[in-house]
Design a protein around this motif. Sequence first.
Motif, PDB file in Angstrom:
ATOM      1  N   SER A   1       0.839  -1.192   0.000  1.00  0.00           N
ATOM      2  CA  SER A   1       0.000   0.000   0.000  1.00  0.00           C
ATOM      3  C   SER A   1       0.874   1.241   0.000  1.00  0.00           C
ATOM      4  O   SER A   1       1.971   1.242   0.554  1.00  0.00           O
ATOM      5  N   VAL A   2       0.361   2.297  -0.592  1.00  0.00           N
ATOM      6  CA  VAL A   2       1.037   3.586  -0.542  1.00  0.00           C
ATOM      7  C   VAL A   2       0.690   4.233   0.786  1.00  0.00           C
ATOM      8  O   VAL A   2      -0.487   4.317   1.157  1.00  0.00           O
ATOM      9  N   THR A   3       1.706   4.680   1.513  1.00  0.00           N
ATOM     10  CA  THR A   3       1.510   5.359   2.790  1.00  0.00           C
ATOM     11  C   THR A   3       1.917   6.817   2.661  1.00  0.00           C
ATOM     12  O   THR A   3       2.808   7.157   1.870  1.00  0.00           O
ATOM     13  N   ILE A   4       1.282   7.670   3.439  1.00  0.00           N
ATOM     14  CA  ILE A   4       1.577   9.106   3.454  1.00  0.00           C
ATOM     15  C   ILE A   4       2.173   9.428   4.818  1.00  0.00           C
ATOM     16  O   ILE A   4       1.633   9.031   5.851  1.00  0.00           O
ATOM     17  N   SER A   5       3.289  10.157   4.822  1.00  0.00           N
ATOM     18  CA  SER A   5       3.927  10.545   6.081  1.00  0.00           C
ATOM     19  C   SER A   5       4.709  11.839   5.891  1.00  0.00           C
ATOM     20  O   SER A   5       4.987  12.254   4.758  1.00  0.00           O
ATOM     21  N   ALA A   6       5.062  12.444   7.018  1.00  0.00           N
ATOM     22  CA  ALA A   6       5.913  13.633   6.964  1.00  0.00           C
ATOM     23  C   ALA A   6       7.269  13.236   6.409  1.00  0.00           C
ATOM     24  O   ALA A   6       7.793  12.157   6.704  1.00  0.00           O
ATOM     25  N   ALA A   7       7.837  14.098   5.590  1.00  0.00           N
ATOM     26  CA  ALA A   7       9.158  13.842   5.018  1.00  0.00           C
ATOM     27  C   ALA A   7      10.234  14.044   6.074  1.00  0.00           C
ATOM     28  O   ALA A   7      10.079  14.835   7.000  1.00  0.00           O
ATOM     29  N   THR A   8      11.317  13.322   5.906  1.00  0.00           N
ATOM     30  CA  THR A   8      12.492  13.491   6.754  1.00  0.00           C
ATOM     31  C   THR A   8      13.651  13.955   5.883  1.00  0.00           C
ATOM     32  O   THR A   8      13.574  13.893   4.651  1.00  0.00           O
TER      33      THR A   8
END
Length: 165
Positions: free
Chosen positions: A4-11
């Motif tokens: 699945s494609v997940t969305i998160s804050a970039a690091t």
Amino acid sequence: MGMSVTISAATEQDAEQIFRLQYLCFQSEAALYGNYRIAPLVQSLESVRAEVDADCVFVARLGEEVVGSVRGHVTEDGAAAIGKLCVHPRLQGHGIGARLLRAAEAALTEQRGAKRFRLEAGHRSEGNLRLYRKVGYERVGTSQGADGVPMIVLEKEAGAYVTTA
């Protein structure tokens, strides 16, 4: 079973993948306008790193691969400027762009106090304009990009992201 494609804050570790993805994704925009000097194509890796550090940046991941990205920051007038939304060409049309927008809008409202959202799209960028209208943005004016491309300015009120699922 597929991932699945997940969305998160970039690091900060995502900056190079964002940089490469942005370069790939904005080739079609450059071709549309016959202008390969548009901002996303001439931005430096150091500048992308600075944006990841200072701005509200989200990524879409498929496993370890960054396949989408969006950035935003709150301007002096309380509006959140959202930009450089991109999704890998092989994954476009599956709602990833809308999910990235919702994540950025939520964070910009909750963490940075945005009252409304503003973005720009090239006047010939029908696919982008269609997505923005679908998630509640309305045309409020026009501008000219630093690269000379005529842009359409769109806005929506903060909180509207809840209803654009």
